[in-house]
Design an enzyme around this catalytic site. Structure first.
Site, short mmCIF file in Angstrom:
data_model
loop_
_atom_site.label_atom_id
_atom_site.label_comp_id
_atom_site.label_asym_id
_atom_site.label_seq_id
_atom_site.Cartn_x
_atom_site.Cartn_y
_atom_site.Cartn_z
N TYR A 1 0.84 -1.82 0.09
CA TYR A 1 -0.11 0.04 0.03
C TYR A 1 1.07 0.96 0.17
O TYR A 1 0.74 2.36 -0.63
CB TYR A 1 -1.34 -0.23 1.27
CG TYR A 1 -1.85 -1.16 1.20
CD1 TYR A 1 -3.20 -0.14 0.58
CD2 TYR A 1 -1.68 -2.49 0.66
CE1 TYR A 1 -4.33 -1.11 0.21
CE2 TYR A 1 -2.96 -3.36 1.35
CZ TYR A 1 -4.29 -2.40 0.48
OH TYR A 1 -5.33 -3.23 0.21
N ARG B 1 1.70 -10.65 -6.06
CA ARG B 1 1.63 -9.23 -5.45
C ARG B 1 2.42 -8.68 -6.89
O ARG B 1 1.57 -7.48 -8.00
CB ARG B 1 2.06 -8.46 -4.45
CG ARG B 1 1.12 -7.20 -3.61
CD ARG B 1 1.36 -6.93 -2.49
NE ARG B 1 0.68 -6.89 -1.64
CZ ARG B 1 -0.01 -6.23 -0.50
NH1 ARG B 1 1.36 -5.61 0.23
NH2 ARG B 1 -1.20 -5.00 0.19
N SER C 1 9.48 2.60 5.28
CA SER C 1 8.89 1.40 6.31
C SER C 1 9.08 2.86 7.45
O SER C 1 9.70 3.65 7.94
CB SER C 1 9.78 0.13 6.56
OG SER C 1 9.48 -0.81 5.41
N ASN D 1 1.29 9.41 14.52
CA ASN D 1 0.24 8.19 13.74
C ASN D 1 -0.01 8.03 15.36
O ASN D 1 -2.38 8.42 15.75
CB ASN D 1 0.93 7.33 13.82
CG ASN D 1 0.33 6.70 12.08
OD1 ASN D 1 0.05 7.72 11.18
ND2 ASN D 1 0.97 5.74 11.62
N GLY E 1 -14.82 2.92 15.60
CA GLY E 1 -13.62 3.05 16.53
C GLY E 1 -12.76 3.11 15.28
O GLY E 1 -13.21 3.00 13.85
N PHE E 2 -11.27 3.41 15.77
CA PHE E 2 -10.25 3.18 14.16
C PHE E 2 -9.62 2.09 14.20
O PHE E 2 -9.62 0.90 14.61
CB PHE E 2 -9.28 4.42 14.59
CG PHE E 2 -8.70 3.88 15.34
CD1 PHE E 2 -7.10 3.09 15.38
CD2 PHE E 2 -8.00 4.65 16.90
CE1 PHE E 2 -6.33 2.98 16.86
CE2 PHE E 2 -7.95 4.44 17.68
CZ PHE E 2 -6.83 3.43 17.72
N GLY E 3 -9.04 1.93 12.57
CA GLY E 3 -8.75 0.60 12.17
C GLY E 3 -7.32 0.83 11.52
O GLY E 3 -6.81 2.06 11.53
N CYS F 1 -1.87 1.20 10.88
CA CYS F 1 -0.69 1.89 11.24
C CYS F 1 -1.29 2.18 12.87
O CYS F 1 -0.05 1.75 13.44
CB CYS F 1 -0.60 2.69 10.21
SG CYS F 1 0.07 2.70 8.70
N1 LIG Z 1 -0.30 1.47 5.07
C1 LIG Z 1 -0.48 2.69 5.04
O1 LIG Z 1 -1.69 3.53 5.28
C2 LIG Z 1 0.82 3.25 5.80
C3 LIG Z 1 1.37 4.68 5.83
C4 LIG Z 1 2.57 4.67 5.76
C5 LIG Z 1 3.41 3.89 6.59
N2 LIG Z 1 3.05 2.94 6.41
C6 LIG Z 1 4.24 2.29 7.00
O2 LIG Z 1 4.51 1.41 5.29
C7 LIG Z 1 5.50 0.02 5.51
C8 LIG Z 1 4.73 -0.73 4.39
O3 LIG Z 1 3.12 -0.92 4.74
P1 LIG Z 1 1.91 -0.88 3.46
O4 LIG Z 1 1.13 -0.68 3.89
O5 LIG Z 1 2.75 -0.78 2.61
O6 LIG Z 1 2.53 -2.97 3.90
P2 LIG Z 1 2.04 -4.55 2.66
O7 LIG Z 1 1.46 -5.18 3.75
O8 LIG Z 1 0.83 -3.77 2.03
O9 LIG Z 1 3.29 -3.80 1.86
C9 LIG Z 1 4.60 -5.15 2.21
C10 LIG Z 1 5.26 -5.38 1.02
O10 LIG Z 1 6.62 -5.74 1.24
C11 LIG Z 1 6.57 -6.72 0.88
N3 LIG Z 1 7.50 -7.96 1.37
C12 LIG Z 1 7.53 -8.37 2.86
N4 LIG Z 1 8.97 -8.85 2.62
C13 LIG Z 1 10.15 -8.77 1.60
C14 LIG Z 1 11.23 -8.71 1.38
N5 LIG Z 1 12.76 -9.30 1.88
N6 LIG Z 1 11.47 -8.62 -0.14
C15 LIG Z 1 11.06 -7.99 -0.61
N7 LIG Z 1 9.34 -7.94 -0.53
C16 LIG Z 1 9.26 -7.83 0.53
C17 LIG Z 1 5.49 -7.74 1.37
O11 LIG Z 1 5.58 -9.15 0.42
C18 LIG Z 1 4.58 -6.88 1.00
O12 LIG Z 1 3.63 -6.93 -0.33
C19 LIG Z 1 4.83 -0.10 7.23
O13 LIG Z 1 6.18 0.30 7.92
C20 LIG Z 1 3.71 0.67 7.32
O14 LIG Z 1 3.68 0.91 8.69
C21 LIG Z 1 2.12 2.82 5.60
#
Ligand SMILES: NC(=O)c1ccc[n+]([C@@H]2O[C@H](COP(=O)([O-])OP(=O)(O)OC[C@H]3O[C@@H](n4cnc5c(N)ncnc54)[C@H](O)[C@@H]3O)[C@@H](O)[C@H]2O)c1
Length: 464
Positions: free
Chosen positions: A14, A41, A133, A226, A273-275, A278
């Protein structure tokens, strides 16, 4: 200073998918490769039919259409992408640990560590490694140490560049960010690396909105942002319970206090409630860090935000049960919405999962309609909670791709996600098809209560 021409992002989720798509769109001279170990994916990101992308976000399809194949690529060849890139973003998941030391609170950094090890192994030239991340403060130290185990004599500069996009508005957030935060070492090489990353964002973000700091401030700021956002939701939700007990109206209270410019009006909407992946994870991480540093009062303070959120979800489910004469056993309850918020297909930590679980525990038959979430996802979310067997979950939850069927013969309808389309449903038709007395529980306060009451519904809104 040489210009960057090749970027790699590890993690096509995402965050990695939409952020890199926007960088590629805004920087046509830079080749951007997003890699992931999850073949399904990557296949979905490469789908011809843009409706099948793995992430649903308004405006994302358009960006992908313009950039994919031009300078944006999705691949599972992680080593090749690392080798070719000058900047490597790490955007892998950092979930709450489910085992060992820190279980249930600390962030699980195993995926980040694996990335660092892979970069150390593969890199044959100097790299800037960017933490995208969300990570505990001082993670960069560990990442740097791992990178330095590399047997190739290359220099790694670690930066922190947390992502502040919100799902559902990710593309707009990326186009017009409130700020871009970049933290790095305050050494000559560190400053040069910061400048290179600033230059990329400066292609579309004004310089005043790009804030550079030391690396620890940057890492910590993401967790704190957050925590503050979630805290506002829990604050207004705690007041919603007080409103229900006193005949005050939480919407009026929120408007009244939000008119004070010191408080501000945003993020004061009371809800079930929030979901999302993060808020809970990042606060628990903050709680854990504070506790580990012996700051028990700080840790306890932030833990309350989570406790109120759990209380709110439980309170809502109990309200439904109480109003159905104390029992939902054998009764059909319809949930409108399963995603954690509108305009996303993400269901991680969605209130829907916990509410469905509690109602099923009490014998209810749950029917769900969500415009963007499929049956497989709903059932796997329930299975993940591990309250009962998959077979039992399958028996108790029915997925409907048509809202009127979901509502037919229902004893109660609960709005869990604030999807716009729910407001324009034919509520008269729904009323005619339900069990009597017709009850609606608006967990998002999005429905027009007066017109529903005019039809004959009993409406329960949060905080009124
Ligand atoms: N989703 C959000 O709204 C959001 C917003 C800001 C920050 N974040 C942060 O960003 C980070 C990612 O969140 P996300 O929602 O995109 O997670 P996600 O689970 O949607 O995506 C993570 C991806 O990383 C891949 N991955 C894991 N290990 C790997 C590796 N060794 N090599 C290659 N690919 C690998 C997984 O297969 C997965 O597709 C988290 O730390 C999250 O806290 C998320």
């Amino acid at each position: 200073m040489s210009k960057i021409s090749n970027i790699c992002c590890i993690g096509a989720g995402y965050v990695g998918g939409p952020t890199m798509a926007v960088i590629a769109l805004k920087c046509p001279d830079i080749k951007v490769t997003v890699v992931d170990i999850n073949q399904d994916r990557i296949n979905a990101w490469n789908e011809d039919n843009l409706d099948n992308l793995p992430v649903y976000e308004p405006g994302l399809n358009d960006v992908i259409k313009k950039a994919r194949g031009r300078n944006l690529f999705f691949s599972t060849n992680v080593d090749k992408a690392i080798d070719e890139a000058e900047i490597i973003f790490i955007a892998v998941n950092t979930p709450t640990k489910t085992y060992g030391e820190g279980k249930g609170q600390a962030a699980d950094l195993k995926y980040v560590e694996l990335c660092a090890r892979q970069i150390a192994k593969v890199a044959k030239s100097d790299k800037i490694v960017v933490e995208k991340s969300t990570l505990p403060v001082r993670t960069a130290e560990a990442v740097q140490t791992i990178l330095e185990t590399s047997s190739n004599s290359v220099h790694f500069e670690v930066l922190s560049n947390p992502e502040f996009l919100a799902e559902g508005t990710a593309i707009q957030d990326l186009f017009k960010s409130d700020r871009v935060l970049i933290g790095g070492e305050q050494t000559q090489k560190g400053k040069e690396a910061i400048e290179k990353l600033v230059a990329i964002y400066a292609n579309w973000i004004s310089k005043e909105k790009i804030y550079t700091t030391n690396i620890w401030s940057s890492e910590l700021s993401k967790l704190v942002a957050n925590a503050f956002l979630a805290q506002r939701i829990s604050s207004i939700n705690s007041i919603s319970a007080l409103c229900e007990a006193t005949e005050a109206n939480v919407n009026e209270v929120a408007t009244a206090i939000g008119m004070d410019s010191r408080i501000g009006s945003k993020f004061l909407k009371s809800s079930v409630g929030f979901g999302g992946s993060c808020f809970q994870k990042d606060i628990l991480n903050l709680v854990y860090i504070a506790k580990s540093l012996g700051l028990d009062e700080v840790s306890e303070y932030w833990l309350q935000v989570i406790k109120i959120n759990n209380y709110q979800k439980e309170r809502f489910a109990k309200k439904i049960m109480k109003s159905l004469y104390g029992t939902v056993s054998g009764k059909k309850i319809t949930l409108l919405g399963w995603a954690f918020k509108k305009d996303t297909n993400d269901t991680r930590e969605s209130a829907a999962i916990y509410i469905a679980d509690l109602l099923i525990e009490n014998g209810a038959d749950i029917f769900v309609y969500d415009p963007k979430v499929n049956k497989h996802q709903m059932l796997s979310d329930l299975d993940y909670l591990n309250s009962r067997s998959s077979a039992e979950n399958k028996n108790s939850l029915t997925y409907c791709d048509e809202p009127y069927i979901a509502c037919q013969d229902s004893h109660a309808i609960a709005v869990i996600t604030e999807w716009d389309e729910f407001k324009s449903f034919d509520w008269e038709r729904i009323y005619q098809s339900m069990m009597k007395p017709e009850k609606v529980f608006d967990g998002r306060n999005i429905l027009d209560v007066k017109s529903l009451e005019k039809i004959g519904f009993e409406v329960y809104s949060i905080g009124k």
